[in-house]
Design a protein around this motif. Structure first.
Motif, PDB file in Angstrom:
ATOM      1  N   LYS A 306      36.014  -1.395  17.051  1.00  0.00           N
ATOM      2  CA  LYS A 306      37.117  -0.782  16.314  1.00  0.00           C
ATOM      3  C   LYS A 306      37.709  -1.767  15.306  1.00  0.00           C
ATOM      4  CE  LYS A 306      37.426   3.365  18.141  1.00  0.00           C
ATOM      5  NZ  LYS A 306      37.243   4.585  17.313  1.00  0.00           N
ATOM      6  N   GLU A 307      37.869  -3.015  15.723  1.00  0.00           N
ATOM      7  CA  GLU A 307      38.412  -4.046  14.828  1.00  0.00           C
ATOM      8  C   GLU A 307      37.469  -4.303  13.662  1.00  0.00           C
ATOM      9  OE1 GLU A 307      38.990  -7.371  17.352  1.00  0.00           O
ATOM     10  OE2 GLU A 307      40.642  -6.453  18.487  1.00  0.00           O
ATOM     11  N   ARG A 308      36.161  -4.301  13.948  1.00  0.00           N
ATOM     12  CA  ARG A 308      35.168  -4.556  12.898  1.00  0.00           C
ATOM     13  C   ARG A 308      35.180  -3.431  11.856  1.00  0.00           C
ATOM     14  NH1 ARG A 308      29.701  -3.349  12.432  1.00  0.00           N
ATOM     15  NH2 ARG A 308      29.563  -2.548  14.568  1.00  0.00           N
ATOM     16  N   ILE A 309      35.266  -2.198  12.327  1.00  0.00           N
ATOM     17  CA  ILE A 309      35.295  -1.053  11.412  1.00  0.00           C
ATOM     18  C   ILE A 309      36.590  -1.060  10.605  1.00  0.00           C
ATOM     19  CG2 ILE A 309      35.353   1.461  11.279  1.00  0.00           C
ATOM     20  CD1 ILE A 309      32.612   0.192  11.953  1.00  0.00           C
ATOM     21  N   ALA A 310      37.701  -1.381  11.272  1.00  0.00           N
ATOM     22  CA  ALA A 310      38.992  -1.433  10.564  1.00  0.00           C
ATOM     23  C   ALA A 310      38.972  -2.523   9.496  1.00  0.00           C
ATOM     24  CB  ALA A 310      40.125  -1.691  11.553  1.00  0.00           C
ATOM     25  N   ALA A 311      38.357  -3.665   9.813  1.00  0.00           N
ATOM     26  CA  ALA A 311      38.258  -4.759   8.839  1.00  0.00           C
ATOM     27  C   ALA A 311      37.411  -4.343   7.642  1.00  0.00           C
ATOM     28  CB  ALA A 311      37.653  -5.989   9.502  1.00  0.00           C
ATOM     29  N   SER A 316      37.103  -2.586   2.074  1.00  0.00           N
ATOM     30  CA  SER A 316      36.717  -1.552   1.104  1.00  0.00           C
ATOM     31  C   SER A 316      37.916  -1.126   0.270  1.00  0.00           C
ATOM     32  CB  SER A 316      36.136  -0.348   1.846  1.00  0.00           C
ATOM     33  OG  SER A 316      35.810   0.684   0.956  1.00  0.00           O
ATOM     34  N   ASP A 317      39.074  -0.992   0.940  1.00  0.00           N
ATOM     35  CA  ASP A 317      40.292  -0.617   0.216  1.00  0.00           C
ATOM     36  C   ASP A 317      40.685  -1.697  -0.793  1.00  0.00           C
ATOM     37  OD1 ASP A 317      40.443   1.712   1.637  1.00  0.00           O
ATOM     38  OD2 ASP A 317      41.910   0.968   3.099  1.00  0.00           O
ATOM     39  N   LYS A 318      40.509  -2.970  -0.390  1.00  0.00           N
ATOM     40  CA  LYS A 318      40.813  -4.076  -1.291  1.00  0.00           C
ATOM     41  C   LYS A 318      39.910  -4.055  -2.508  1.00  0.00           C
ATOM     42  CE  LYS A 318      42.691  -7.428   2.006  1.00  0.00           C
ATOM     43  NZ  LYS A 318      42.470  -8.751   2.647  1.00  0.00           N
ATOM     44  N   GLU A 319      38.633  -3.754  -2.259  1.00  0.00           N
ATOM     45  CA  GLU A 319      37.671  -3.704  -3.362  1.00  0.00           C
ATOM     46  C   GLU A 319      38.024  -2.577  -4.323  1.00  0.00           C
ATOM     47  OE1 GLU A 319      33.833  -3.384  -1.645  1.00  0.00           O
ATOM     48  OE2 GLU A 319      33.788  -5.460  -0.919  1.00  0.00           O
ATOM     49  N   LYS A 320      38.439  -1.437  -3.748  1.00  0.00           N
ATOM     50  CA  LYS A 320      38.839  -0.309  -4.594  1.00  0.00           C
ATOM     51  C   LYS A 320      40.077  -0.666  -5.405  1.00  0.00           C
ATOM     52  CE  LYS A 320      36.987   3.314  -1.595  1.00  0.00           C
ATOM     53  NZ  LYS A 320      37.318   4.436  -0.678  1.00  0.00           N
ATOM     54  N   GLU A 321      41.061  -1.291  -4.720  1.00  0.00           N
ATOM     55  CA  GLU A 321      42.283  -1.706  -5.411  1.00  0.00           C
ATOM     56  C   GLU A 321      41.967  -2.714  -6.497  1.00  0.00           C
ATOM     57  OE1 GLU A 321      44.872  -3.194  -2.448  1.00  0.00           O
ATOM     58  OE2 GLU A 321      45.192  -1.250  -1.471  1.00  0.00           O
ATOM     59  N   SER A 322      41.033  -3.618  -6.182  1.00  0.00           N
ATOM     60  CA  SER A 322      40.648  -4.638  -7.154  1.00  0.00           C
ATOM     61  C   SER A 322      39.990  -4.003  -8.366  1.00  0.00           C
ATOM     62  CB  SER A 322      39.708  -5.641  -6.491  1.00  0.00           C
ATOM     63  OG  SER A 322      39.260  -6.587  -7.424  1.00  0.00           O
ATOM     64  N   ALA A 323      39.122  -3.026  -8.113  1.00  0.00           N
ATOM     65  CA  ALA A 323      38.421  -2.357  -9.220  1.00  0.00           C
ATOM     66  C   ALA A 323      39.408  -1.593 -10.098  1.00  0.00           C
ATOM     67  CB  ALA A 323      37.362  -1.407  -8.667  1.00  0.00           C
ATOM     68  N   VAL A 324      40.371  -0.908  -9.441  1.00  0.00           N
ATOM     69  CA  VAL A 324      41.385  -0.154 -10.197  1.00  0.00           C
ATOM     70  C   VAL A 324      42.254  -1.112 -10.999  1.00  0.00           C
ATOM     71  CG1 VAL A 324      43.449   1.273  -9.968  1.00  0.00           C
ATOM     72  CG2 VAL A 324      41.424   1.781  -8.598  1.00  0.00           C
ATOM     73  N   GLY A 325      42.591  -2.248 -10.362  1.00  0.00           N
ATOM     74  CA  GLY A 325      43.418  -3.248 -11.040  1.00  0.00           C
ATOM     75  C   GLY A 325      42.729  -3.806 -12.272  1.00  0.00           C
TER      76      GLY A 325
END
Length: 354
Positions: A306-311, A316-325
């Motif tokens: 569960k921790e691995r999937i959450a990480a 993935s969210d960071k990468e998306k935020e980074s791409a949008v930024g």
């Protein structure tokens, strides 16, 4: 009579009793011992003349029985009878063969035990870790009237045979499924086998038909199937999804489809309850719930999964935020860049026809 006096008198009297029944006894020794998944204890071993073999038993239990009932002669007679029966049923193989790798390599089986409970013993035997479960290697030597004659492979044995742990594991992966084939049944089918004359009242196609029970054909120390080559992948293929593994005992495991294992805390509570209330301590494999990720080929504790999937999701969210930024910064730069002055082009004058 205290422990030391009991020990001294008991070994002398047991030797005399066995010799009176016609057995040639070289010696009787009491030494510290520990079997897999059991607490350490003092073992009493009978060594026969002209033989590398001899029966052994739990001397600590004998003394505990003496303290409880106080009848020394009864305890001695009981031990004498047990040793005599064990001697008469000893297999005929030569114990020197135990250090002959060509002799044992086809008799190797995998066995799953709790790592923490067997920490002291695991220092002396080759093993493969699967989270808090240790896979050890046992040599099956033959069938006896009251069980199986076997021995756990030790580091000392490997050294004498000049065999690596890697080679041992490789050969055990071949021999174990042949000696102790995998048996997989639905939970419903397993219950029905145990209670053939009982109407379970369980409808077909329910959860009991989707949860699988993994063990070996003789149902003895069957949890080791989790280490069989391809076993976990094969079950994931049959289920059509990844799954959780419930360590029912050292004898079997339950495989629960991931789609049915949403509440892992409830599954963990169930494991703890069964281990505490329904199993004998020596049959407990682990209090943990596990998960198998067939894509990544990862067997792990469910909480770690569960921790691995959450990480991964956070990354993935960071990468998306980074791409949008980055896109927004690019747009801002375009807006802030000075605009070039637009000059209208002068069209060429048309040629005049003569």
């Amino acid at each position: 009579m205290d422990y030391e006096k009991f020990k001294e008198k008991f070994t002398e009297d047991l030797k005399s009793n066995l010799e009176a029944r016609g057995y040639e006894i070289a010696s009787i020794e009491i030494t510290p011992s520990q079997k897999l998944n059991q607490d350490a204890y003092d073992a009493i071993s009978v060594k026969l003349e002209d033989s590398m073999m001899g029966p052994s038993g739990n001397f600590s239990n004998l003394f505990a029985a003496f303290e409880k009932v106080g009848d020394y002669d009864m305890i001695l007679d009981h031990a004498t009878q047990l040793m005599e029966e064990a001697i008469s049923h000893m297999p005929t193989y030569d114990m020197s063969q135990i250090t002959d790798y060509d002799f044992i390599k086809d008799k190797l089986v995998l066995e799953a035990v709790n790592s923490e409970k067997n920490a002291a013993l695991l220092e002396k035997v080759p093993h493969k870790d699967m989270e808090d479960i240790a896979i050890v290697y046992r040599v099956l030597l033959g069938q006896m009237d009251d069980g199986i004659a076997s021995v756990v492979v030790s580091n000392e044995m490997l050294e004498k045979m000049d065999v690596t742990k890697e080679q041992l594991h490789k050969d055990a992966l071949i021999s174990s499924p042949e000696i102790r084939p995998v048996e997989v049944n639905t939970l419903f089918g397993t219950i029905a086998e145990l209670l053939p004359d009982v109407d379970l009242g369980i409808p077909a196609g329910g959860p009991e038909d989707q949860i699988l029970v993994g063990t070996v054909t003789d149902k003895h120390h069957g949890a080791g199937v989790i280490a069989y080559e391809g076993f976990l992948d094969e079950q994931a293929r049959k289920m059509g999804e990844d799954f959780y593994i419930i360590p029912c005992s050292i004898h079997e495991v339950l495989l629960v489809p991931e789609s049915m294992g949403g509440d892992i805390e409830a599954l963990k509570e169930m494991i703890a309850s069964v281990n505490t209330c329904e199993l004998s301590p020596e049959d407990v494999l682990s209090n943990n719930l596990y998960h198998y990720d067939s894509k990544e080929k990862v067997f792990e504790i469910a909480d770690t999964f569960k921790e691995r999937i959450a990480a991964k999701e956070r990354e993935s969210d960071k990468e998306k935020e980074s791409a949008v930024g980055k896109l927004k910064k690019t747009q801002d730069k375009v807006k802030e860049a000075p605009k070039k002055e637009h000059k209208p082009k002068i069209k060429d004058k048309p040629e005049m026809a003569l």
